[in-house]
Design an enzyme around this catalytic site. Structure first.
Site, PDB file in Angstrom:
ATOM      1  N   GLU A  13       0.831  -1.199   0.000  1.00 13.54           N
ATOM      2  CA  GLU A  13       0.000   0.000   0.000  1.00 13.54           C
ATOM      3  C   GLU A  13       0.871   1.256   0.000  1.00 13.54           C
ATOM      4  O   GLU A  13       1.957   1.256   0.554  1.00 13.54           O
ATOM      5  CB  GLU A  13      -0.819   0.002   1.299  1.00 13.54           C
ATOM      6  CG  GLU A  13      -2.228   0.444   1.146  1.00 13.54           C
ATOM      7  CD  GLU A  13      -3.056   0.107   2.375  1.00 13.54           C
ATOM      8  OE1 GLU A  13      -2.755   0.610   3.461  1.00 13.54           O
ATOM      9  OE2 GLU A  13      -4.025  -0.660   2.224  1.00 13.54           O
TER      10      GLU A  13
ATOM     11  N   HIS B 136      -6.207   8.733  12.724  1.00  9.55           N
ATOM     12  CA  HIS B 136      -6.934   7.467  12.784  1.00  9.55           C
ATOM     13  C   HIS B 136      -8.381   7.757  13.206  1.00  9.55           C
ATOM     14  O   HIS B 136      -8.627   8.124  14.355  1.00  9.55           O
ATOM     15  CB  HIS B 136      -6.257   6.532  13.791  1.00  9.55           C
ATOM     16  CG  HIS B 136      -6.833   5.161  13.807  1.00  9.55           C
ATOM     17  ND1 HIS B 136      -6.833   4.364  14.918  1.00  9.55           N
ATOM     18  CD2 HIS B 136      -7.434   4.442  12.844  1.00  9.55           C
ATOM     19  CE1 HIS B 136      -7.412   3.207  14.630  1.00  9.55           C
ATOM     20  NE2 HIS B 136      -7.787   3.235  13.376  1.00  9.55           N
TER      21      HIS B 136
ATOM     22  N   LYS C 224      -3.771   2.300  22.228  1.00  9.70           N
ATOM     23  CA  LYS C 224      -4.420   3.601  22.331  1.00  9.70           C
ATOM     24  C   LYS C 224      -4.360   4.122  23.761  1.00  9.70           C
ATOM     25  O   LYS C 224      -4.444   3.350  24.712  1.00  9.70           O
ATOM     26  CB  LYS C 224      -5.882   3.499  21.867  1.00  9.70           C
ATOM     27  CG  LYS C 224      -5.993   3.135  20.383  1.00  9.70           C
ATOM     28  CD  LYS C 224      -7.411   2.774  20.003  1.00  9.70           C
ATOM     29  CE  LYS C 224      -7.467   2.294  18.559  1.00  9.70           C
ATOM     30  NZ  LYS C 224      -8.814   1.772  18.213  1.00  9.70           N
TER      31      LYS C 224
ATOM     32  N   GLU D  65      -9.245  -1.341   8.136  1.00 10.60           N
ATOM     33  CA  GLU D  65      -9.775  -2.642   8.521  1.00 10.60           C
ATOM     34  C   GLU D  65     -11.087  -2.445   9.277  1.00 10.60           C
ATOM     35  O   GLU D  65     -11.452  -1.318   9.608  1.00 10.60           O
ATOM     36  CB  GLU D  65      -8.784  -3.447   9.369  1.00 10.60           C
ATOM     37  CG  GLU D  65      -7.953  -2.678  10.353  1.00 10.60           C
ATOM     38  CD  GLU D  65      -6.763  -3.499  10.866  1.00 10.60           C
ATOM     39  OE1 GLU D  65      -6.919  -4.105  11.928  1.00 10.60           O
ATOM     40  OE2 GLU D  65      -5.702  -3.518  10.230  1.00 10.60           O
TER      41      GLU D  65
ATOM     42  N   VAL E  44     -12.951  -1.043  23.049  1.00  7.89           N
ATOM     43  CA  VAL E  44     -12.661  -0.439  24.352  1.00  7.89           C
ATOM     44  C   VAL E  44     -13.299   0.951  24.440  1.00  7.89           C
ATOM     45  O   VAL E  44     -13.921   1.301  25.437  1.00  7.89           O
ATOM     46  CB  VAL E  44     -11.130  -0.322  24.571  1.00  7.89           C
ATOM     47  CG1 VAL E  44     -10.817   0.414  25.865  1.00  7.89           C
ATOM     48  CG2 VAL E  44     -10.463  -1.687  24.545  1.00  7.89           C
TER      49      VAL E  44
ATOM     50  N   ARG F 185     -16.061  -6.403  16.632  1.00 10.57           N
ATOM     51  CA  ARG F 185     -16.340  -6.593  18.066  1.00 10.57           C
ATOM     52  C   ARG F 185     -16.730  -5.246  18.669  1.00 10.57           C
ATOM     53  O   ARG F 185     -16.626  -4.222  17.994  1.00 10.57           O
ATOM     54  CB  ARG F 185     -15.060  -7.068  18.766  1.00 10.57           C
ATOM     55  CG  ARG F 185     -13.919  -6.074  18.524  1.00 10.57           C
ATOM     56  CD  ARG F 185     -12.719  -6.263  19.404  1.00 10.57           C
ATOM     57  NE  ARG F 185     -11.893  -5.070  19.378  1.00 10.57           N
ATOM     58  CZ  ARG F 185     -10.982  -4.801  18.469  1.00 10.57           C
ATOM     59  NH1 ARG F 185     -10.761  -5.647  17.476  1.00 10.57           N
ATOM     60  NH2 ARG F 185     -10.282  -3.684  18.528  1.00 10.57           N
TER      61      ARG F 185
HETATM   62  C1  MV4 Z   1      -1.066   2.489   7.342  1.00  7.33           C
HETATM   63  C2  MV4 Z   1      -0.338   3.614   7.786  1.00  7.33           C
HETATM   64  C3  MV4 Z   1       0.053   4.544   6.841  1.00  7.33           C
HETATM   65  N1  MV4 Z   1      -0.261   4.358   5.531  1.00  7.33           N
HETATM   66  N2  MV4 Z   1      -1.354   2.360   6.042  1.00  7.33           N
HETATM   67  C4  MV4 Z   1      -0.866   0.013  11.332  1.00  7.33           C
HETATM   68  C5  MV4 Z   1      -1.558  -1.246  11.660  1.00  7.33           C
HETATM   69  C6  MV4 Z   1      -2.619  -1.440  10.624  1.00  7.33           C
HETATM   70  N3  MV4 Z   1      -3.829  -1.849  11.228  1.00  7.33           N
HETATM   71  C7  MV4 Z   1      -2.744  -0.137   9.932  1.00  7.33           C
HETATM   72  N4  MV4 Z   1      -1.563   0.585  10.243  1.00  7.33           N
HETATM   73  C8  MV4 Z   1      -1.171   1.617   9.489  1.00  7.33           C
HETATM   74  N5  MV4 Z   1      -1.476   1.549   8.179  1.00  7.33           N
HETATM   75  C9  MV4 Z   1      -0.936   3.269   5.166  1.00  7.33           C
HETATM   76  N6  MV4 Z   1      -1.231   3.092   3.871  1.00  7.33           N
HETATM   77  C10 MV4 Z   1      -0.076   3.723   9.149  1.00  7.33           C
HETATM   78  C11 MV4 Z   1      -0.490   2.722   9.999  1.00  7.33           C
HETATM   79  C12 MV4 Z   1      -0.212   2.920  11.402  1.00  7.33           C
HETATM   80  C13 MV4 Z   1      -1.260   3.194  12.301  1.00  7.33           C
HETATM   81  C14 MV4 Z   1      -2.575   3.247  11.904  1.00  7.33           C
HETATM   82  C15 MV4 Z   1      -3.574   3.527  12.811  1.00  7.33           C
HETATM   83  C16 MV4 Z   1      -3.268   3.788  14.135  1.00  7.33           C
HETATM   84  C17 MV4 Z   1      -1.969   3.740  14.540  1.00  7.33           C
HETATM   85  C18 MV4 Z   1      -0.945   3.440  13.638  1.00  7.33           C
HETATM   86  C19 MV4 Z   1       0.379   3.412  14.068  1.00  7.33           C
HETATM   87  C20 MV4 Z   1       1.383   3.121  13.188  1.00  7.33           C
HETATM   88  C21 MV4 Z   1       1.079   2.873  11.851  1.00  7.33           C
END
Ligand code: MV4
Length: 447
Positions: free
Chosen positions: A200, A208, A237, A288, A295, A292
């Protein structure tokens, strides 16, 4: 219809679920491990069953032990809470095979969202915005190089089995690609038994934002608006809020529609959360779906007035949702997660005995707690002790009430994250709502 709910969890969420059951006139069954004999959830339930040893594999993750408790208690439904077996589609299958209502989505929807690369393709097909990247999983480094060249570096290599940020690697140029893939695949294989990867475009410093949805068994989906959970470190978190500073009414409507589409595409039922990353230019991308209760669900409860856990129970009984397609938030809510961890020592968990405990109270303060004075905080489980949630007419009032609440909170005998929260509440950038997913590590990280 079910009458007796076994809560397959512990701590604050078990307490939360028992309370919702009581509100609906349902009987409750707690389960507990050997170290949780005196835990609050055990005392609060109508009956409690010992299911095994302290290690989670021997108790809260032990399906056979849980099913014995189902038989012994005569429970006809199971609420899995969060963590443990909550997103295990095989557990949902086992419940179905036993004729027990699993309070959550169908096994197929859990599995569909659990395989991240598949979920992403499914969402793209349904018209939900996704980040540019590979179509499904990658065959080899040369295919990855081709995709990366097309979308431009930096890119992220992600594990399809995913979760918790494991098996995820930033790649800045083609030289780094093959080795990053090798390492991410090895990590994913070790943690999830599946080394499949997808690729990606990497978003720098996004926010977020997650949309809470509720869906019934009759195809209705309601969006309850967004929460922001950018304040995290290592995917843990620290603080959440609803609504989110960068989301206005128009963006909320678009994100809510995208989340409802996502849920409908997999025949979703129950409470769920659709996670997005929000770029600085206002574009958002599906990451994603959490299948569920989360928290941080109380933030949404305080700004919408909807009891999310009670709705999960009602929907599981086959009752139709009685909500508009989009529930508008009113005021502002903030949640602080009080953990038994030492922020001064790289968030090292600090198990031990709580010698004194006085939770805050007063106007517009909610405390969801899984411990009390005398509780032993075990090293075997997640270190979340309690959540403090405050509401205000606006963000400033909610944050000021949070400061008042945390100043009242007395926890002795163990180290907690309360001092970090108080520091965060004074941070000028956070106060202005200017933060992103890398803020906490940049501002409060180890030197
Ligand atoms: C990303 C991103 C930046 N760009 N995707 C981390 C785990 C996974 N569930 C999704 N994640 C991320 N995906 C793209 N294309 C940055 C993260 C990410 C992140 C996302 C949400 C909350 C905290 C995070 C911490 C580090 C990286």
């Amino acid at each position: 219809m079910f009458k007796k709910v076994l809560v397959a969890n512990r701590g604050e969420i078990a307490v939360r679920i028992i309370r919702a059951c009581r509100d609906l006139g349902l009987r409750t069954v707690a389960v507990y491990s050997e170290v949780d004999k005196e835990a609050p959830h055990v005392h609060l339930a109508d009956e409690a069953h010992l299911i095994g040893g302290a290690q989670e594999a021997k108790s809260y993750l032990d399906m056979a032990a849980l099913m014995r408790a189902v038989t012994d208690s005569g429970a006809d439904a199971i609420h899995p809470g969060y963590g443990f077996l909550s997103e295990n589609h095989r557990f949902a299958e086992v419940c179905r095979a036993w004729g027990i209502t699993f309070i959550g989505p169908d096994p197929g929807a859990i599995e569909e969202m659990g395989v991240k690369a598949r979920a992403k393709e499914r969402m793209r097909a349904a018209g939900v915005p996704v980040a540019p990247g590979s179509d499904g999983t990658l065959r080899d480094p040369s295919e990855a190089a081709e995709v990366a060249r097309r979308i431009g570096y930096p890119v992220l290599v992600k594990a399809s089995a995913g979760g918790g940020g494991r098996g995820i690697r930033v790649v800045h140029d083609e030289q780094e690609l093959a080795q990053a893939m090798e390492r991410a695949a090895a990590e994913a294989q070790a943690y999830f038994g599946d080394g499949q990867l997808y690729l990606e475009k990497y978003l720098p410093d996004p926010r977020h934002i997650e949309i809470q949805v509720l869906a019934d068994a009759h195809g209705r989906v309601a969006s309850l608006g967004e929460r922001e959970s950018s304040m995290q470190r290592r995917r843990q978190k620290i603080l959440e809020e609803a609504p989110a500073v960068p989301v206005d009414a128009a963006l909320r409507r678009r994100m809510g529609e995208a989340a409802a589409k996502a849920a409908a595409a997999v025949g979703y039922k129950s409470a769920g959360t659709v996670e997005f990353l929000l770029d600085r230019d206002g574009s958002f991308y599906f990451m994603e779906m959490n299948t569920r209760v989360q928290v941080e669900h109380p933030c949404t409860e305080l700004v919408t007035g909807v009891d999310i856990v009670a709705e999960q129970l009602r929907v599981a009984m086959g009752e139709p949702l009685d909500l508009p397609e989009a529930v508008e938030p009113s005021g502002w809510a903030v949640e602080c997660r009080v953990n038994a961890e030492d922020p001064e020592r790289n968030f090292l968990p600090c198990p031990g005995t709580i010698t004194a405990y006085e939770a805050p109270g007063g106007p517009w303060v909610r405390v969801d707690s899984g411990v009390s004075a005398g509780s032993v905080v075990s090293p075997f489980y997640d270190s979340l002790l309690a959540k403090v949630i405050t509401w205000g007419r606006d963000r400033t009032q909610a944050l000021d009430r949070m400061r008042r609440a945390l100043q009242e909170f007395r926890v002795e005998g163990i180290t907690t994250t309360i001092p970090l929260h108080l520091k965060l509440l004074e941070d000028p950038d956070f106060r202005r709502g200017e933060y992103h997913i890398n803020f906490l590590e940049q501002r409060f990280g180890q030197p």
